[in-house]
Design a protein around this motif. Structure first.
Motif, PDB file in Angstrom:
ATOM      1  N   VAL A 172       0.908  -1.138   0.000  1.00 33.45           N
ATOM      2  CA  VAL A 172       0.000   0.000   0.000  1.00 33.45           C
ATOM      3  C   VAL A 172       0.950   1.190   0.000  1.00 33.45           C
ATOM      4  O   VAL A 172       1.661   1.409   0.978  1.00 33.45           O
ATOM      5  CB  VAL A 172      -0.916   0.028   1.237  1.00 33.45           C
ATOM      6  N   GLY A 173       1.004   1.889  -1.123  1.00 34.82           N
ATOM      7  CA  GLY A 173       2.055   2.888  -1.273  1.00 34.82           C
ATOM      8  C   GLY A 173       3.365   2.140  -1.307  1.00 34.82           C
ATOM      9  O   GLY A 173       3.528   1.182  -2.054  1.00 34.82           O
ATOM     10  N   ASP A 174       4.309   2.549  -0.474  1.00 33.57           N
ATOM     11  CA  ASP A 174       5.602   1.869  -0.386  1.00 33.57           C
ATOM     12  C   ASP A 174       5.675   0.936   0.818  1.00 33.57           C
ATOM     13  O   ASP A 174       6.729   0.424   1.145  1.00 33.57           O
ATOM     14  CB  ASP A 174       6.733   2.901  -0.263  1.00 33.57           C
ATOM     15  N   ASP A 201     -21.865  10.065   2.562  1.00 30.84           N
ATOM     16  CA  ASP A 201     -21.983  11.136   1.573  1.00 30.84           C
ATOM     17  C   ASP A 201     -20.793  11.099   0.615  1.00 30.84           C
ATOM     18  O   ASP A 201     -19.779  10.473   0.887  1.00 30.84           O
ATOM     19  CB  ASP A 201     -22.079  12.501   2.278  1.00 30.84           C
ATOM     20  N   THR A 202     -20.922  11.782  -0.513  1.00 30.53           N
ATOM     21  CA  THR A 202     -19.912  11.676  -1.565  1.00 30.53           C
ATOM     22  C   THR A 202     -18.537  12.173  -1.132  1.00 30.53           C
ATOM     23  O   THR A 202     -17.527  11.715  -1.654  1.00 30.53           O
ATOM     24  CB  THR A 202     -20.345  12.428  -2.828  1.00 30.53           C
ATOM     25  N   SER A 203     -18.484  13.078  -0.172  1.00 27.29           N
ATOM     26  CA  SER A 203     -17.168  13.553   0.274  1.00 27.29           C
ATOM     27  C   SER A 203     -16.453  12.511   1.134  1.00 27.29           C
ATOM     28  O   SER A 203     -15.273  12.663   1.434  1.00 27.29           O
ATOM     29  CB  SER A 203     -17.298  14.865   1.046  1.00 27.29           C
ATOM     30  N   HIS A 204     -17.141  11.455   1.513  1.00 26.48           N
ATOM     31  CA  HIS A 204     -16.543  10.397   2.317  1.00 26.48           C
ATOM     32  C   HIS A 204     -16.615   9.034   1.621  1.00 26.48           C
ATOM     33  O   HIS A 204     -16.542   7.996   2.267  1.00 26.48           O
ATOM     34  CB  HIS A 204     -17.224  10.311   3.694  1.00 26.48           C
ATOM     35  N   ALA A 205     -16.729   9.028   0.303  1.00 26.53           N
ATOM     36  CA  ALA A 205     -16.780   7.775  -0.460  1.00 26.53           C
ATOM     37  C   ALA A 205     -15.381   7.142  -0.518  1.00 26.53           C
ATOM     38  O   ALA A 205     -14.415   7.687   0.006  1.00 26.53           O
ATOM     39  CB  ALA A 205     -17.321   8.040  -1.859  1.00 26.53           C
ATOM     40  N   SER A 206     -15.280   5.999  -1.169  1.00 24.06           N
ATOM     41  CA  SER A 206     -14.020   5.251  -1.173  1.00 24.06           C
ATOM     42  C   SER A 206     -12.813   6.038  -1.712  1.00 24.06           C
ATOM     43  O   SER A 206     -11.704   5.837  -1.201  1.00 24.06           O
ATOM     44  CB  SER A 206     -14.172   3.911  -1.881  1.00 24.06           C
ATOM     45  N   PRO A 207     -12.950   6.942  -2.698  1.00 25.29           N
ATOM     46  CA  PRO A 207     -11.755   7.712  -3.089  1.00 25.29           C
ATOM     47  C   PRO A 207     -11.184   8.528  -1.918  1.00 25.29           C
ATOM     48  O   PRO A 207      -9.964   8.661  -1.785  1.00 25.29           O
ATOM     49  CB  PRO A 207     -12.259   8.633  -4.202  1.00 25.29           C
ATOM     50  N   HIS A 208     -12.068   9.022  -1.057  1.00 20.33           N
ATOM     51  CA  HIS A 208     -11.614   9.766   0.114  1.00 20.33           C
ATOM     52  C   HIS A 208     -10.764   8.878   1.019  1.00 20.33           C
ATOM     53  O   HIS A 208      -9.676   9.277   1.449  1.00 20.33           O
ATOM     54  CB  HIS A 208     -12.829  10.297   0.888  1.00 20.33           C
ATOM     55  N   ILE A 209     -11.226   7.681   1.300  1.00 22.39           N
ATOM     56  CA  ILE A 209     -10.488   6.825   2.225  1.00 22.39           C
ATOM     57  C   ILE A 209      -9.161   6.384   1.638  1.00 22.39           C
ATOM     58  O   ILE A 209      -8.156   6.288   2.340  1.00 22.39           O
ATOM     59  CB  ILE A 209     -11.348   5.620   2.705  1.00 22.39           C
ATOM     60  N   HIS A 210      -9.135   6.152   0.334  1.00 25.24           N
ATOM     61  CA  HIS A 210      -7.860   5.790  -0.294  1.00 25.24           C
ATOM     62  C   HIS A 210      -6.865   6.957  -0.194  1.00 25.24           C
ATOM     63  O   HIS A 210      -5.666   6.721   0.020  1.00 25.24           O
ATOM     64  CB  HIS A 210      -8.065   5.360  -1.745  1.00 25.24           C
ATOM     65  N   GLN A 211      -7.357   8.179  -0.304  1.00 30.15           N
ATOM     66  CA  GLN A 211      -6.482   9.335  -0.152  1.00 30.15           C
ATOM     67  C   GLN A 211      -6.000   9.465   1.291  1.00 30.15           C
ATOM     68  O   GLN A 211      -4.835   9.772   1.544  1.00 30.15           O
ATOM     69  CB  GLN A 211      -7.188  10.619  -0.591  1.00 30.15           C
ATOM     70  N   VAL A 212      -6.879   9.223   2.245  1.00 30.73           N
ATOM     71  CA  VAL A 212      -6.496   9.290   3.662  1.00 30.73           C
ATOM     72  C   VAL A 212      -5.423   8.234   3.963  1.00 30.73           C
ATOM     73  O   VAL A 212      -4.452   8.514   4.674  1.00 30.73           O
ATOM     74  CB  VAL A 212      -7.724   9.110   4.587  1.00 30.73           C
ATOM     75  N   ILE A 213      -5.584   7.051   3.422  1.00 29.35           N
ATOM     76  CA  ILE A 213      -4.587   5.997   3.633  1.00 29.35           C
ATOM     77  C   ILE A 213      -3.243   6.427   3.044  1.00 29.35           C
ATOM     78  O   ILE A 213      -2.201   6.318   3.696  1.00 29.35           O
ATOM     79  CB  ILE A 213      -5.070   4.659   3.039  1.00 29.35           C
ATOM     80  N   ALA A 214      -3.266   6.947   1.828  1.00 30.67           N
ATOM     81  CA  ALA A 214      -2.019   7.405   1.188  1.00 30.67           C
ATOM     82  C   ALA A 214      -1.378   8.518   2.012  1.00 30.67           C
ATOM     83  O   ALA A 214      -0.157   8.505   2.253  1.00 30.67           O
ATOM     84  CB  ALA A 214      -2.303   7.873  -0.233  1.00 30.67           C
TER      85      ALA A 214
END
Length: 79
Positions: free
Chosen positions: A12-14, A37-50
């Motif tokens: 996940v990343g490096d 809500d759309t601001s907390h959809a899966s793209p958001h969580i992937h960004q938070v993880i990164a």
């Protein structure tokens, strides 16, 4: 799942994360964000993880478990 599969690592990343943990998070936890809500959809969580892994790398904290960082980031908005 046999021991060899459980001990395999995936990136996940490096950062290396166990395959079983990543599979569980991707199939059971991250999809829950798509019900928010759309601001907390899966793209958001992937960004938070990164972002979490970037911060972890910058701080260079060898005592912090990267797998725990992944779990905390993945759960952070689920309450």
């Amino acid at each position: 799942m046999n021991t060899e599969q459980t001990n395999q690592k995936n990136f996940v990343g490096d950062t290396m994360i166990s395959v079983s943990l990543k599979n569980y998070m991707e199939s059971e936890i991250i999809p829950r964000y798509d019900q928010l809500d759309t601001s907390h959809a899966s793209p958001h969580i992937h960004q938070v993880i990164a972002n979490s892994f970037e911060i972890l790398a910058e701080l260079n904290l060898p005592d912090v478990d990267p797998q725990m960082c992944y779990v905390v980031a993945a759960y952070h908005d689920l309450g």
